[in-house]
Each structure stands twice: as C-alpha cells, then as structure tokens.
Design a protein around this motif. Structure first.
Motif, PDB file in Angstrom:
ATOM      1  N   UNK A  87      43.442  37.054  41.286  1.00 43.69           N
ATOM      2  CA  UNK A  87      43.775  35.789  40.645  1.00 43.69           C
ATOM      3  C   UNK A  87      43.573  35.887  39.142  1.00 43.69           C
ATOM      4  N   UNK A  88      44.382  35.182  38.356  1.00 46.76           N
ATOM      5  CA  UNK A  88      44.191  35.202  36.903  1.00 46.76           C
ATOM      6  C   UNK A  88      42.789  34.738  36.525  1.00 46.76           C
ATOM      7  N   UNK A  89      42.115  35.530  35.715  1.00 46.27           N
ATOM      8  CA  UNK A  89      40.795  35.199  35.170  1.00 46.27           C
ATOM      9  C   UNK A  89      39.718  35.049  36.251  1.00 46.27           C
ATOM     10  N   UNK A  90      39.969  35.592  37.447  1.00 44.03           N
ATOM     11  CA  UNK A  90      38.981  35.542  38.528  1.00 44.03           C
ATOM     12  C   UNK A  90      38.808  36.951  39.091  1.00 44.03           C
ATOM     13  N   UNK A  91      37.897  37.746  38.528  1.00 43.23           N
ATOM     14  CA  UNK A  91      37.771  39.143  38.968  1.00 43.23           C
ATOM     15  C   UNK A  91      37.362  39.282  40.432  1.00 43.23           C
ATOM     16  N   UNK A  92      36.534  38.363  40.940  1.00 41.03           N
ATOM     17  CA  UNK A  92      36.125  38.407  42.347  1.00 41.03           C
ATOM     18  C   UNK A  92      36.191  36.991  42.901  1.00 41.03           C
ATOM     19  N   UNK A  93      37.388  36.531  43.263  1.00 41.79           N
ATOM     20  CA  UNK A  93      37.564  35.135  43.670  1.00 41.79           C
ATOM     21  C   UNK A  93      36.758  34.782  44.910  1.00 41.79           C
ATOM     22  N   UNK A  94      36.148  33.604  44.889  1.00 45.21           N
ATOM     23  CA  UNK A  94      35.278  33.147  45.967  1.00 45.21           C
ATOM     24  C   UNK A  94      35.621  31.703  46.306  1.00 45.21           C
ATOM     25  N   UNK A  95      35.439  31.342  47.555  1.00 48.43           N
ATOM     26  CA  UNK A  95      35.793  30.006  48.025  1.00 48.43           C
ATOM     27  C   UNK A  95      34.982  28.927  47.307  1.00 48.43           C
ATOM     28  N   UNK A  96      33.794  29.262  46.829  1.00 44.43           N
ATOM     29  CA  UNK A  96      32.981  28.283  46.101  1.00 44.43           C
ATOM     30  C   UNK A  96      33.643  27.866  44.791  1.00 44.43           C
ATOM     31  N   UNK A  97      34.489  28.736  44.241  1.00 43.46           N
ATOM     32  CA  UNK A  97      35.147  28.459  42.955  1.00 43.46           C
ATOM     33  C   UNK A  97      36.638  28.208  43.139  1.00 43.46           C
ATOM     34  N   UNK A  98      37.033  27.759  44.286  1.00 41.59           N
ATOM     35  CA  UNK A  98      38.449  27.674  44.643  1.00 41.59           C
ATOM     36  C   UNK A  98      39.239  26.803  43.679  1.00 41.59           C
ATOM     37  N   UNK A  99      40.347  27.348  43.213  1.00 45.89           N
ATOM     38  CA  UNK A  99      41.265  26.621  42.332  1.00 45.89           C
ATOM     39  C   UNK A  99      42.679  26.843  42.848  1.00 45.89           C
ATOM     40  N   UNK A 100      43.246  25.853  43.551  1.00 47.22           N
ATOM     41  CA  UNK A 100      44.566  26.061  44.171  1.00 47.22           C
ATOM     42  C   UNK A 100      45.679  26.323  43.168  1.00 47.22           C
ATOM     43  N   UNK A 101      45.493  25.911  41.931  1.00 48.05           N
ATOM     44  CA  UNK A 101      46.548  26.113  40.940  1.00 48.05           C
ATOM     45  C   UNK A 101      46.767  27.585  40.608  1.00 48.05           C
ATOM     46  N   UNK A 102      45.763  28.409  40.915  1.00 47.41           N
ATOM     47  CA  UNK A 102      45.874  29.832  40.597  1.00 47.41           C
ATOM     48  C   UNK A 102      46.612  30.632  41.673  1.00 47.41           C
ATOM     49  N   UNK A 103      46.715  30.087  42.882  1.00 50.59           N
ATOM     50  CA  UNK A 103      47.256  30.859  43.999  1.00 50.59           C
ATOM     51  C   UNK A 103      48.685  31.320  43.747  1.00 50.59           C
ATOM     52  N   UNK A 104      49.510  30.434  43.208  1.00 51.99           N
ATOM     53  CA  UNK A 104      50.915  30.783  43.007  1.00 51.99           C
ATOM     54  C   UNK A 104      51.131  31.699  41.809  1.00 51.99           C
ATOM     55  N   UNK A 105      50.082  31.951  41.034  1.00 48.35           N
ATOM     56  CA  UNK A 105      50.211  32.803  39.852  1.00 48.35           C
ATOM     57  C   UNK A 105      49.887  34.262  40.146  1.00 48.35           C
ATOM     58  N   UNK A 106      49.477  34.552  41.365  1.00 45.37           N
ATOM     59  CA  UNK A 106      49.012  35.905  41.667  1.00 45.37           C
ATOM     60  C   UNK A 106      50.148  36.794  42.152  1.00 45.37           C
ATOM     61  N   UNK A 107      49.890  38.090  42.122  1.00 44.17           N
ATOM     62  CA  UNK A 107      50.723  39.056  42.820  1.00 44.17           C
ATOM     63  C   UNK A 107      49.921  39.561  44.005  1.00 44.17           C
ATOM     64  N   UNK A 108      50.561  39.648  45.151  1.00 47.75           N
ATOM     65  CA  UNK A 108      49.872  40.040  46.376  1.00 47.75           C
ATOM     66  C   UNK A 108      49.562  41.530  46.342  1.00 47.75           C
ATOM     67  N   UNK A 109      48.344  41.869  46.734  1.00 50.69           N
ATOM     68  CA  UNK A 109      47.878  43.254  46.714  1.00 50.69           C
ATOM     69  C   UNK A 109      48.470  44.004  47.911  1.00 50.69           C
ATOM     70  N   UNK A 110      49.107  45.127  47.651  1.00 50.50           N
ATOM     71  CA  UNK A 110      49.723  45.921  48.716  1.00 50.50           C
ATOM     72  C   UNK A 110      49.323  47.385  48.602  1.00 50.50           C
ATOM     73  N   UNK A 111      49.280  48.055  49.761  1.00 47.56           N
ATOM     74  CA  UNK A 111      49.076  49.497  49.830  1.00 47.56           C
ATOM     75  C   UNK A 111      49.793  50.008  51.082  1.00 47.56           C
ATOM     76  N   UNK A 112      49.535  51.247  51.447  1.00 46.46           N
ATOM     77  CA  UNK A 112      50.306  51.879  52.523  1.00 46.46           C
ATOM     78  C   UNK A 112      50.175  51.162  53.871  1.00 46.46           C
ATOM     79  N   UNK A 113      49.036  50.566  54.141  1.00 48.64           N
ATOM     80  CA  UNK A 113      48.872  49.905  55.433  1.00 48.64           C
ATOM     81  C   UNK A 113      49.875  48.771  55.620  1.00 48.64           C
TER      82      UNK A 113
END
Length: 352
Positions: free
Chosen positions: A308-334
């Motif tokens: 998430x933007x400006x959230x290095x380790x996002x946690x539910x205690x700091x939840x900000x729904x406005x940031x969800x749509x700004x992210x890129x989903x993390x992907x790897x081989x799995x």
C-alpha cells in the motif's frame, strides 16, 4: 503427518518456498515462468484491484487435522490464533468497506475461541458469512451443535472434501477422514444444509489428489451429486474445484514425489488469460491471524504482504480503505496456480 513447522522443515520458511519455485528452470515454457510476462502478453501491465467484495479473515492456523495438501501448514501443533483485539479491529475495518461477504477461514476457524462472536457480529451487519470448514471439526466434543447454530444464522458452509471416493480423500487427509466427513455431511443435511435453501447453502471443495489440474467443475459436480447420494445418502448444493497451489506441504509433496518441475510447467503452459479479471486477489482483502494485510490467502502464506502507498507493513489496526485501490497486487510464480486451465479461486473455477 505433522506440520512443516513442527518438523523444522526448511520449507516452513516462506522465503525457502519462494526460492524453491524461483530456482526452477522454466525456460521451455511460453513465458519462461514469468507471471508478469504472462500478464503483459495479454494486455495487463500489472495486476490491479477491482472494488472490494470479500473480506477474508484467517482466524488462525490451529486445526484438528494435518492434511498433505494444506497450503496453510495448519495442524493441532500450530498455536497461531487471532486475538480478541484483532477481531475487533477487523470489525472496525469491515464497517469502512462495502464488502458484501465475510469469508472466515483457518486452520479450522471453528477452533478460534471468538469464532461465534465474529460470526454473530458479521451476520448482524447484514453480511453473507462463509465458514470454511474441514467437516471433521463438527464431530469434536463441544462443537456438535455447530450445524444447528450456523444454520440458524444463514451461514454458508464451504467444506473441503478432496474426492467422493474414500480412498482418494483418505490418501490426502488421513485414514478414516472420509467416513467422518460423511457423518458430518449427514448432520448438516439434517438441519437443512444441502437441500437447495439459499440460507443453508452447503458447498463442497475438491482439489486434485495428485499433480494435475482440476477437472471440469460442472461435470464433476454432477458426478459427485450422484455418487454421494447413491452411496452415502447425502446431498450438497454446489461443488467448487481448486488447483493445488505449489506452496507449503503440497510443495513438499511435489518435491518428494519428483513432480515439481512437471507440475510447474503444466501450470505455466495452461495459463488462461480469461481468468485474470476474476482472480480473487482483485476483489478480496485477506487478513492474517496477526492482523497483517495481504492480497490473497496464498500470498498470506508466503508472507508476501500487500503493498500500500506509504504503508510498508499494512495492518488491520491502521486500515484505510482509500488506499486499497491505489495498490498493485503482488505476484510471483505461484500465481500460475490460479490462472491455469479454468482458473482457481476461493469461489472455484473462474473461466469456462
């Protein structure tokens, strides 16, 4: 079988799982095993989120079973259980979203001491609630009333049952598991589950017993309905099929059986661009037992936290729904596990 963690297996470390997959030579596949390239070949510069629909909460890794295919590495020896404080934080976050479904998973979620409180709170909020149940947990002392309790609240029960034949199910989940599962299904049928009532929907989940992709979901559903009714007198409402994800204990089995290379090549070569739009990571928020946020349950097990933007380790205690749509989903081989063939998500096949 015991958990990877209890055996101190190197694969208990998510970083080792990621490294194991990354080390495979997939140069003969169409995209050399690069998920980002598979997306780019079909017009996806990156995997981006869609509006949030499902709020998935993993309430812990404690389970009464230790299945060979488990991507959570759950078991009786796992002590990770979501706390009361984190559950309260989940509810506060839920209230800030438009998610229509709360998907409660584990481990065996019913073993969390706050499970019933969480269900009641979500039902009171008008959410559709899913309990991801291993069936055998319903037979444990003190939990025998759960079928009636869940039915009264209109909770959908999504049950893991690898196969409608005893031998295949027991091979994956342990001797005697099939018989216990059938007994649990009978109890669910008795209180109204699996009878076509939308308030008591009973869904079975099948994953292959071996190193191959799931079969046709519709055809398998018809086969299972006939077999379970004729041979065991039980019914269910729908069947969803999942590809086995090449992580955790299934990854261990692939390595030990000599199937890892071929299985990964199979997943990569079966990439289906028609699955991408419907991937669960695009419309689901996954909360871990300790409150950290992930794009999906599989990323959660690999410790690949949501970015998430400006959230290095996002946690539910700091939840900000406005940031969800700004992210890129993390992907790897799995991630090829979810896009192979008809696709695979928490809701089953994605594409026909």
């Amino acid at each position: 079988m015991t958990s990877l963690q209890q055996r101190r297996s190197p694969l208990a470390d998510p970083r080792q799982q990621i490294a194991t997959l990354a080390a495979l030579n997939l140069g003969t596949t169409a995209t050399q095993g690069k998920f980002s390239q598979a997306l780019a070949n079909h017009g996806w510069a990156s995997l981006t989120p869609a509006p949030l629909e499902i709020f998935q909460i993993n309430v812990g890794k404690l389970c009464n079973m230790t299945c060979r295919h488990c991507h959570v590495d759950a078991g009786p020896d796992r002590k990770e259980v979501m706390s009361w404080e984190t559950i309260q934080a989940c509810l506060r976050a839920l209230d800030q979203t438009a998610a229509h479904t709360v998907d409660i998973t584990g481990g065996a979620p019913e073993l969390n001491p706050h499970f019933r409180f969480l269900v009641d709170q979500c039902v009171d909020r008008g959410k559709q609630v899913i309990d991801r149940c291993n069936l055998t947990v319903l037979l444990l002392p003190g939990l025998e009333d759960l079928p009636t309790w869940l039915a009264a609240r209109g909770v959908e029960i999504v049950c893991s049952l690898p196969h409608h034949r005893p031998r295949s199910t027991d091979a994956q989940r342990g001797d005697g598991t099939f018989a216990k599962s059938i007994e649990a299904l009978r109890r669910l049928n008795t209180v109204g589950y699996g009878q076509g009532n939308s308030r008591q929907r009973l869904t079975l989940v099948s994953n292959p017993v071996g190193a191959f992709l799931s079969g046709n979901q519709g055809a398998m559903e018809r086969e299972w309905q006939v077999s379970l009714q004729q041979h065991h007198g039980v019914s269910f409402d729908r069947l969803i099929t999942l590809n086995n994800m090449p992580i955790s204990r299934y990854l261990e089995w692939l390595e030990q059986s000599g199937n890892l290379q071929a299985y990964m090549e199979r997943l990569v070569n079966a990439f289906n661009p028609g699955t991408v739009a419907g991937l669960m990571c695009r419309h689901t928020l996954s909360v871990s037992w300790d409150g950290r946020l992930f794009d999906c349950d599989f990323n959660q097990m690999l410790d690949l936290e949501m970015q998430l933007p400006q959230e290095p380790r996002p946690h539910i205690q700091d939840f900000d729904p406005s940031l969800l749509m700004q992210r890129q989903i993390v992907t790897q081989r799995h991630c090829f596990g979810c896009t192979a063939g008809s696709g695979s998500s928490c809701g089953g096949a994605i594409a026909s």
